[in-house]
Scaffold this active site. Sequence first.
Site, PDB file in Angstrom:
ATOM      1  N   SER A 206       0.857  -1.184   0.000  1.00  0.00           N
ATOM      2  CA  SER A 206       0.000   0.000   0.000  1.00  0.00           C
ATOM      3  C   SER A 206       0.891   1.231   0.000  1.00  0.00           C
ATOM      4  O   SER A 206       2.039   1.179   0.466  1.00  0.00           O
ATOM      5  CB  SER A 206      -0.874   0.018   1.265  1.00  0.00           C
ATOM      6  OG  SER A 206      -1.462   1.299   1.439  1.00  0.00           O
TER       7      SER A 206
ATOM      8  N   TYR B 109      -1.188  -0.256  10.267  1.00  0.00           N
ATOM      9  CA  TYR B 109      -1.462  -0.764   8.911  1.00  0.00           C
ATOM     10  C   TYR B 109      -0.243  -0.539   8.018  1.00  0.00           C
ATOM     11  O   TYR B 109       0.227  -1.456   7.329  1.00  0.00           O
ATOM     12  CB  TYR B 109      -2.697  -0.049   8.362  1.00  0.00           C
ATOM     13  CG  TYR B 109      -3.083  -0.408   6.954  1.00  0.00           C
ATOM     14  CD1 TYR B 109      -3.835  -1.545   6.687  1.00  0.00           C
ATOM     15  CD2 TYR B 109      -2.708   0.387   5.882  1.00  0.00           C
ATOM     16  CE1 TYR B 109      -4.199  -1.871   5.383  1.00  0.00           C
ATOM     17  CE2 TYR B 109      -3.062   0.073   4.580  1.00  0.00           C
ATOM     18  CZ  TYR B 109      -3.810  -1.053   4.335  1.00  0.00           C
ATOM     19  OH  TYR B 109      -4.167  -1.374   3.043  1.00  0.00           O
TER      20      TYR B 109
ATOM     21  N   LYS C  75       2.406  -3.039   5.815  1.00  0.00           N
ATOM     22  CA  LYS C  75       2.593  -2.906   4.370  1.00  0.00           C
ATOM     23  C   LYS C  75       4.058  -2.621   4.025  1.00  0.00           C
ATOM     24  O   LYS C  75       4.554  -3.071   2.979  1.00  0.00           O
ATOM     25  CB  LYS C  75       1.672  -1.822   3.822  1.00  0.00           C
ATOM     26  CG  LYS C  75       0.178  -2.170   3.969  1.00  0.00           C
ATOM     27  CD  LYS C  75      -0.171  -3.457   3.254  1.00  0.00           C
ATOM     28  CE  LYS C  75      -1.664  -3.737   3.211  1.00  0.00           C
ATOM     29  NZ  LYS C  75      -1.968  -4.991   2.481  1.00  0.00           N
TER      30      LYS C  75
END
Length: 253
Positions: free
Chosen positions: A144, A157, A161
């Site tokens: 991401s 998060y 990633k």
Amino acid sequence: ERGRFAHRLVVVTGAGSGIGRETALAFAAEGADVVVTDLTADTAEETAKLVRDKGSTAGAYTVDSSDGEAVTRFAEQVRDEFGVPDIVVNNAGIGMSGSFLDTTVEDWEKVVDVNLWGVIHGCRAFAPMMKERAEGGQIVNLASAAAYLPSKILTAYGTTKAAVLALSNGLRAELAADGIGVTAICPGIVNTNITGATRFVGVDADEQQRLQKASSKLYARRNFGPEKVARDILRAVERNIAVQPSTPEAKVA
Ligand code: NAD
């Protein structure tokens, strides 16, 4: 010939929705046979049905990507029933937003289990059989833009990633001699179900609403849908390059 990926076997995890589903369909539209997974049988089967509608062979499996033993069993089933895949897309992932200071160990474990361990398990299960077959192959991992763009609510998060990026770079170097390409894809904000499913940690209801509203406005303006990411994934597989279709919008929040 039925397309650019005729006679190729593609595995896509988390393909019952969003980017995974569109990726499965994009490969099918180019003639590939596609095996999909998701947490629920009905969503995976729905994608498989859409793949069959395009004239391709499809398999649907209920597999939790964060469960290493289940992923190993799944990979063996795929090999036995369909053959060694040419392309594996480790797509399954979950969203999590919130302040680092409010993120509990349990929150960390959940997001790391799916977003990082899920990709590790997928690579551990499929890379050895691709190497053994000795006909090359492609592994694509969903990272991401959150891996490298700072956001005060995407620390956990983004950490998973960024780890997927490092994993992909290392594995790419290791498997290059075997003709197996490994690519990390880094999309910006994409309009999928992930936003609705994202858990907000330590973000109050007002702030959550503000963030969601800001996101939907951006979606409307850019119309940045999962089909675009799917196209990028096919292109990356063809050229074996890392693609970063990230947008400035990734800075929102
Ligand atoms: P989505 O929620 O629409 O689809 C994700 C799918 O993965 C769902 O069907 C879900 O059930 C499945 N899934 C979740 N946990 C799983 C598990 N443990 N095992 C198997 N399947 C599981 O989300 P999406 O936006 O299509 O996301 C796909 C990938 O793209 C994710 O890795 C996500 O982090 C990444 N990504 C998304 C965006 C975005 O803005 N949507 C941006 C960058 C990266």
